[in-house]
Design an enzyme around this catalytic site. Structure first.
Site, PDB file in Angstrom:
ATOM      1  N   SER A 143       6.431   8.696  -2.523  1.00 22.35           N
ATOM      2  CA  SER A 143       5.172   8.865  -3.239  1.00 22.35           C
ATOM      3  C   SER A 143       5.409   8.659  -4.738  1.00 22.35           C
ATOM      4  CB  SER A 143       4.600  10.249  -2.903  1.00 22.35           C
ATOM      5  OG  SER A 143       3.288  10.376  -3.348  1.00 22.35           O
ATOM      6  N   ASP A 150      -2.638   4.489   5.166  1.00 22.11           N
ATOM      7  CA  ASP A 150      -2.257   5.512   4.197  1.00 22.11           C
ATOM      8  C   ASP A 150      -3.420   5.711   3.232  1.00 22.11           C
ATOM      9  OD1 ASP A 150      -1.241   7.056   2.117  1.00 22.11           O
ATOM     10  OD2 ASP A 150       0.671   5.982   2.015  1.00 22.11           O
ATOM     11  N   HIS A 194       0.634   9.543   4.614  1.00 21.14           N
ATOM     12  CA  HIS A 194       1.327   9.229   3.372  1.00 21.14           C
ATOM     13  C   HIS A 194       2.803   9.610   3.461  1.00 21.14           C
ATOM     14  CE1 HIS A 194       1.614   8.320  -0.821  1.00 21.14           C
ATOM     15  NE2 HIS A 194       1.918   9.554  -1.175  1.00 21.14           N
TER      16      HIS A 194
END
Lengths: 400, 267
Positions: free
Chosen positions: B95, B217, B245
């Protein structure tokens, strides 16, 4: 004992037969998804809240489609990982997107294993939480007010503390000095104090001590102690007599049913050529150290002095001292030697002696700086306030 | 407090294997890697850590100023590389930590020899000719929700004290706690994350890079992964058949296999 009546039995059976109705009309939102989030069942209550139809969502939408953007990010970054690792989450506050804006909800979810070959499901229960959210708003408001109030108290305590310590030490010809004060808490005034001040006849008085207690009472006592020491010092050259005078003043307070006492080292110094000569008196205070120019560390022989203001006719100890250039006298309060190090053992006088031994020889500013750094290192282990005062003859070439 | 304690640094895995530094993103702490850790540890040397305040990690040394920009987090990673004297290390960032890894590689070019960017996004907010997946209004709403739903976020981030008799391996202390963060710290991290624009940093990447994205996502959509791949010269793009995610949780085997194949280690 009577069994349940026929009417009750009928009601129970009827309710069981209507479990589908309970699902649809439950007083909370119910939702099942596949592990990838695809909605496979959603009840009428939840559809009503979000203003959508089952045909729009089942097999098409995902749970996160019902959430605000904030909720969606919260879900992906917090709830999804927790579900993957724990198999369940409880009581997450999220917001649904509705036709009229946002609806605060509380969400619990559990992953139920698939039966044999079938995929597992994630089952959600969604509770409406408007009232709770407004209650939280009030709590938050109250907390912000409490924070503001606390800041105000801290500012007051800081200002009060500053008035009890000299803003800076005076310049003393032929002498170097350094001091440091570490407050135990920003909320309260501590009980440690020190000062250096001029006396008639090229002499200087200095003291460092610790009054009982903390807070406003300690602040008042510190103020009383400082001014009593300063005025007594002006009248009497003998440090023991000065402490005796202080004792009489504190004992008066004591007689008023208001026990007040302190520990203190008081001294008078004068320069003699390059050296500094001093007379010290102690009332129940940890004995000062002398870091000698040759690297040795002496404990000043002031053991046996009693608390000032606590006992009738206390005994105070006295010592004469001569410091040559390179020597440094260090006075400190017990905050330093009672700190907890590494979460357990107390930092003791022996530890301080070793520390000073490694430091010596060192001028006052260096000694105070090193011990201040040590105090910072103690972190949470230091639960008392701590004060340091170091004095030594001015070295040749030293500034000032 | 030293670097290792401050970041709860943990070193594990195969001693002589390729060296991986695993960095968690906004949300949870190093436990995010739990499901891939045992697979990677068989052949790789792993270094795991927390950013300050994540999962109840110490918040000492945290300041809003330092951590309001991604560079502050990159400095942390660089400091860990130096403190542990990591060399020839592949930074695996999830991320927002993917882009933090890119910045850290720039800070320590002699130590970082590769990057694995897991569901990266160089900019979350749409821009002219760029689709990040969120409008400015969306992100403002997120930041506002962090403020207005303060207790909601903080309750979610506080550990739920409850036993877990069915899954004792999780242990009591783990329940919810690894996604815990002081809301004040979380707000600054969220702001640094979702308002960041690191698109220009992509072209500076000078080490072999693998971009790992999920087919679905909601936070970093596939076109963002494609953008990252296009703008990092010579990078490889792998799209995992996974949703969400966090592929290291939803598809740990695939994720680990892709990382192992990239670093040239056999599972």
């Amino acid at each position: 004992m009577r069994g349940p009546g026929a009417e009750l039995v009928e009601a129970v059976l009827d309710e069981q037969a209507r479990s589908a109705e309970l699902y649809e009309a439950a007083p909370c939102g119910l939702l099942s998804t596949l592990p990838d989030g695809t909605i496979v069942r959603i009840n009428a209550t939840l559809l009503g809240w979000v203003g959508r139809t089952g045909a729009e969502l089942v097999g098409r939408g995902r749970f996160t489609d019902l959430l605000t953007v904030g909720g969606r990010i919260h879900y992906e970054t917090h709830i999804a990982p927790l579900l993957a690792m724990q198999g369940s989450v409880g009581g997450f506050a999220l917001e649904l997107r509705t036709a009229h804006g946002r609806l605060p909800v509380l969400v619990s979810a559990v992953v139920s294993a698939g039966d044999g070959a079938g995929p597992s499901r994630v089952r959600f229960v969604v509770f409406e939480a408007r009232d709770r959210r407004s209650y939280e708003g009030e709590l938050l408001q109250a907390r912000r007010e409490a924070d503001r109030e606390r800041e105000r108290i801290q500012r007051l305590a800081t200002v009060l503390q500053r008035t009890l310590l000299p803003p800076r030490l005076p310049e003393v010809a032929g002498v170097e000095t350094a001091a440091y004060y570490h407050p135990a808490s920003a909320d309260e005034v501590g009980g440690d104090f020190y000062d250096v001040f001029a006396l008639p006849g090229d002499r200087w008085g200095f003291f460092l001590g610790d009054v009982c207690g903390k807070g406003p009472g300690a602040a008042a006592l510190t103020s009383l102690t400082r001014y009593t020491l300063r005025s007594a010092a002006a009248h009497d050259p003998d440090p023991v007599a000065v402490l005796t005078n202080l004792d009489a003043v504190l004992a008066q307070e004591h007689d008023r049913g208001n026990p007040k006492f302190c520990t203190v080292v008081y001294g008078v110094l004068r320069t003699a050529g390059e050296a500094v000569e001093m007379v010290l008196a102690s009332g129940g205070h940890p004995p000062p150290l002398v870091l000698r120019a040759d690297g040795a560390v002496d404990v000043v022989d002031l053991v046996g002095g009693q608390l000032v203001g606590a006992v009738p006719e206390p005994r105070f100890t006295r010592a004469d001292l001569r410091l040559v250039p390179g020597d440094t006298l260090l006075l400190y309060t017990d905050g330093l030697i009672e700190a907890r190090v590494d979460g357990g053992a107390r930092y003791e006088e022996d530890d301080l002696l070793r520390f000073a031994g490694a430091l010596a020889p060192a001028p006052p500013a260096t000694v105070v700086e090193a011990i201040a750094a040590l105090l910072e290192d103690f972190g949470d282990g230091l639960d008392d306030d701590a004060a340091l005062l170091a004095i030594g003859p001015r070295r040749r070439g030293a500034p000032g | 407090m030293d670097v290792a304690n401050r970041h709860r640094v943990r070193v594990t895995g195969h001693e002589d294997g390729p060296l991986l530094l695993l960095a968690h993103g906004f949300g949870c702490d190093q436990h995010m890697w739990r499901l891939v850790e045992p697979i990677l540890a068989r052949t790789c040397r792993l270094v795991l850590f927390d950013f300050p305040g994540a999962g109840g990690s110490p918040a000492s040394g945290w300041s809003a100023e330092r951590y309001s920009r991604l560079d502050g987090y990159a400095e942390d990673m660089a400091a860990i590389c130096r403190e542990l004297d990591l060399r020839d290390v592949v930074v695996v960032g999830h991320s927002v930590a993917a882009m933090i890894g890119v910045l850290a590689a720039g800070l320590e070019p002699d130590r970082v020899s590769g990057l694995v960017l897991v569901t990266p996004s160089p900019r979350y907010i749409d821009d002219e000719g760029y689709r990040g997946g969120f409008s400015r209004a969306d992100i403002d709403e997120l930041l506002e929700s962090l403020e207005s739903n303060y207790l909601g976020w903080s309750a979610a981030m506080a550990p739920v004290i409850m036993g877990n008799p069915e899954r004792p391996e999780l242990g009591q202390e783990l329940t919810n706690s690894f996604c815990r963060m002081d809301p004040r710290i979380a707000q600054v991290f969220a702001r640094a994350t979702f308002l960041s624009d690191s698109r220009d940093d992509l072209a500076t990447v000078a080490v072999p890079t693998l971009v790992l994205q999920c087919a679905q996502d909601a936070i970093a959509p596939p076109e963002v992964g494609a953008y990252v791949h296009e703008h990092i010269p010579g990078s490889r793009l792998v799209t995992l058949d996974a949703t969400g995610h966090c592929p290291q949780l939803s598809a740990p085997e695939q994720t680990a296999a892709a990382i192992l194949s990239f670093v040239g280690a056999r599972p």
